[in-house]
Design a protein around this motif. Structure first.
Motif, short mmCIF file in Angstrom:
data_model
loop_
_atom_site.label_atom_id
_atom_site.label_comp_id
_atom_site.label_asym_id
_atom_site.label_seq_id
_atom_site.Cartn_x
_atom_site.Cartn_y
_atom_site.Cartn_z
N ARG A 1 7.71 -8.29 -2.95
CA ARG A 1 7.70 -8.66 -4.37
C ARG A 1 7.35 -7.49 -5.29
O ARG A 1 8.11 -7.19 -6.22
N PRO A 2 6.23 -6.79 -5.08
CA PRO A 2 5.92 -5.66 -5.98
C PRO A 2 6.94 -4.53 -5.87
O PRO A 2 7.20 -3.83 -6.85
N ALA A 3 7.54 -4.37 -4.69
CA ALA A 3 8.55 -3.32 -4.53
C ALA A 3 9.78 -3.63 -5.37
O ALA A 3 10.37 -2.74 -6.00
N LEU A 4 10.19 -4.89 -5.41
CA LEU A 4 11.32 -5.28 -6.24
C LEU A 4 11.03 -5.01 -7.71
O LEU A 4 11.88 -4.53 -8.46
N LEU A 5 9.80 -5.30 -8.11
CA LEU A 5 9.42 -5.14 -9.50
C LEU A 5 9.36 -3.67 -9.90
O LEU A 5 9.77 -3.28 -10.99
N GLN A 6 8.87 -2.83 -8.99
CA GLN A 6 8.65 -1.43 -9.31
C GLN A 6 9.89 -0.56 -9.10
O GLN A 6 10.11 0.42 -9.84
N GLN A 7 10.71 -0.89 -8.10
CA GLN A 7 11.80 0.00 -7.72
C GLN A 7 13.17 -0.40 -8.27
O GLN A 7 14.07 0.42 -8.30
#
Length: 215
Positions: free
Chosen positions: A165-171
């Motif tokens: 989830r945070p990777a989708l948001l950040q990348q």
């Protein structure tokens, strides 16, 4: 495109197109609205003229297998790309620009190999089997699919939601993924809810016959 999304057959398209053009020509000669004549022709009888309703598109999105199912991967990428373009155009706060969607890969949000990092919650064997079957039915549906870069796919594809989830948001800069990342829990209910949302957007992109008849 609407017919493709419900996996309607493509037989008879050539004859149908000729008949529709003939109806349009007749309408022009008689001074009738050409658009209305085309809509009426496409709403005619026969499987080749069946124009799926919004409800039928939604049903397909929420019940059918889209990955290696309803659509080829090329058409699936096209569908997701057009949805993202629409979301980007509607969001005035996001950066406007061109994306090369053709280089992106189709990604399962909940991975096909979910057993290791996405355990099911069950109290006994019978419930576990039923829950696993329920999950397998949802994994390849459109609500669980998105677009990402190849490098992202390789590093995080099977990760738990807390990692993904945070990777989708950040990348990712795709509007598709920012909406996904806003979801706290990703499960079968989330997949169905997103499928309905994508169906609503799709119905607006490729509008129904009724929408053309009554703009």
């Amino acid at each position: 495109m609407r017919r493709v999304l419900v996996k309607a057959n493509t037989r008879g398209y050539g004859r149908t197109f000729i008949e529709v053009l003939q109806e349009a020509q007749t309408a022009e000669e008689e001074g009738r609205p050409i658009a209305a004549a085309i809509v009426a022709a496409l709403n005619g009888t026969g499987s080749a003229r069946w124009w799926p309703t919004d409800a039928e598109i939604t049903e397909s999105f929420t019940t059918r297998r889209f990955y290696d199912g309803v659509l080829s991967r090329g058409r699936l990428r096209l569908l997701l790309s057009e949805i993202d373009r629409t979301l980007r155009a509607e969001n005035m706060k996001t950066e406007q620009g061109q994306f090369d969607y053709d280089v992106l890969q189709i990604e399962h949000i909940m991975p096909r190999n979910w057993a290791a990092n996405w355990p099911v919650d069950a109290s006994d064997d019978a419930e576990r089997i039923a829950t696993q079957q329920h999950r397998r039915q949802h994994v390849d549906r459109i609500g669980n699919l998105t677009l990402i870069t190849g490098s992202f796919n390789g590093s995080l594809s099977d990760s738990a939601w807390e990692v993904k989830r945070p990777a989708l948001l950040q990348q990712s800069k795709l509007q598709l993924n920012s909406r996904i990342a806003a979801t706290e829990i990703w499960d079968e209910d989330a997949i169905t809810a997103r499928a309905k949302e994508l169906a609503d957007i799709t119905n607006g992109i490729w509008r129904s016959a009724d929408a053309f008849a009554h703009p």
